[in-house]
Motif scaffolding. Sequence first.
Motif, mmCIF file in Angstrom:
data_model
loop_
_atom_site.group_PDB
_atom_site.id
_atom_site.type_symbol
_atom_site.label_atom_id
_atom_site.label_comp_id
_atom_site.label_asym_id
_atom_site.label_seq_id
_atom_site.Cartn_x
_atom_site.Cartn_y
_atom_site.Cartn_z
ATOM 1 N N ALA A 156 0.775 -1.254 0.002
ATOM 2 C CA ALA A 156 0.045 -0.017 0.123
ATOM 3 C C ALA A 156 0.854 1.320 -0.116
ATOM 4 N N SER A 160 1.089 3.997 -3.006
ATOM 5 C CA SER A 160 0.754 5.329 -2.720
ATOM 6 C C SER A 160 1.896 6.463 -3.296
ATOM 7 N N ALA A 279 -3.383 5.061 0.510
ATOM 8 C CA ALA A 279 -2.694 3.912 1.067
ATOM 9 C C ALA A 279 -3.571 2.986 2.080
ATOM 10 N N LEU A 282 -6.353 1.145 0.627
ATOM 11 C CA LEU A 282 -5.742 -0.097 -0.025
ATOM 12 C C LEU A 282 -5.112 -1.070 1.016
ATOM 13 N N TRP A 283 -4.607 -0.905 1.862
ATOM 14 C CA TRP A 283 -4.257 -1.742 2.893
ATOM 15 C C TRP A 283 -5.463 -2.442 3.551
#
Length: 302
Positions: A156, A160, A279, A282-283
């Motif tokens: 992630a 980013s 970020a 997405l994690w």
Amino acid sequence: MRYNFKDFDFVKASKGFFIFSVVLTLLGIVSLGIFGLNYGIDFKSGSSVDVKLSKPVDKAKVEQFIDSENLGKYTVTTSSERISIRFENVLNEPQQAKLESDFKSEFDDKASFEINIVDVEIAREQEINALYGILIASVGIIIYIAIRFEWRFAVAAVVSLLHDAFVVITLFSLFRLEVNLPFIVAILTIIGYSINDTVVIFDRIRENLRFAKIKSGEDLVGIVNNSVSQTMTRSINTVLTVAFAAICLFIFGSESIKMFSLAMILGLISGAYSSIFIASPLWLVLRKRAKPKKNVKVQSAP
């Protein structure tokens, strides 16, 4: 200065920002494929002539003078005490000497010249080294984040920071802004600031995970939202502080650092945006897809 984002749903808002980032990325790919980048002399062959003046001169008259010299295509930037001329052709020694002599007799006999030449091989080497620098920085960040946190955080974070770098490159391609060595320094600096903001949020997510009871995906969503809101004040204040300095450099700085300052401003905005809306969500997507750990029953020995 403190801000209240406690009730804001960052995860829900990130869906729209994901779409925006994908569209911007596709636009950047198309722009780079059609237009490429507007490389400065650092990345293509040519001659750079910097003239320090003892008195102001008119830019239009300077351009007329250079046209009369028949030295090929060029660009001119001026300030009160300096003129920078970028020729696409490499000037040989007689051309350099004639240009300097004619300029002094025409405009300012006390002017001092600094002439730099970049040939094709050096330009290619500069471009390759710049790409290596970005690649090595990205690999180092992957390793660091993977060791300190876990691989999902690392993936992630790298997505980013690459997003931030690509946003700036896309804007420079679309608006035909000059790309030179200070631009590459700006990209690497942007990567550093971006990963700094991202790590702060990730660290808070990890801390909140330690004391949370995760029973469903909604619990993870709540942790991400809480973690981002808890670090939002720090992120905004950090970006505003650095952005203020970059804006001052862009407005009051010399011509040679304007593109560096502009890249920094764009990158800081993109870095704050991606740390919050790219970020962390997405994690969350990667974590939700992870297989739940099976409970292992230990039988006592007979």
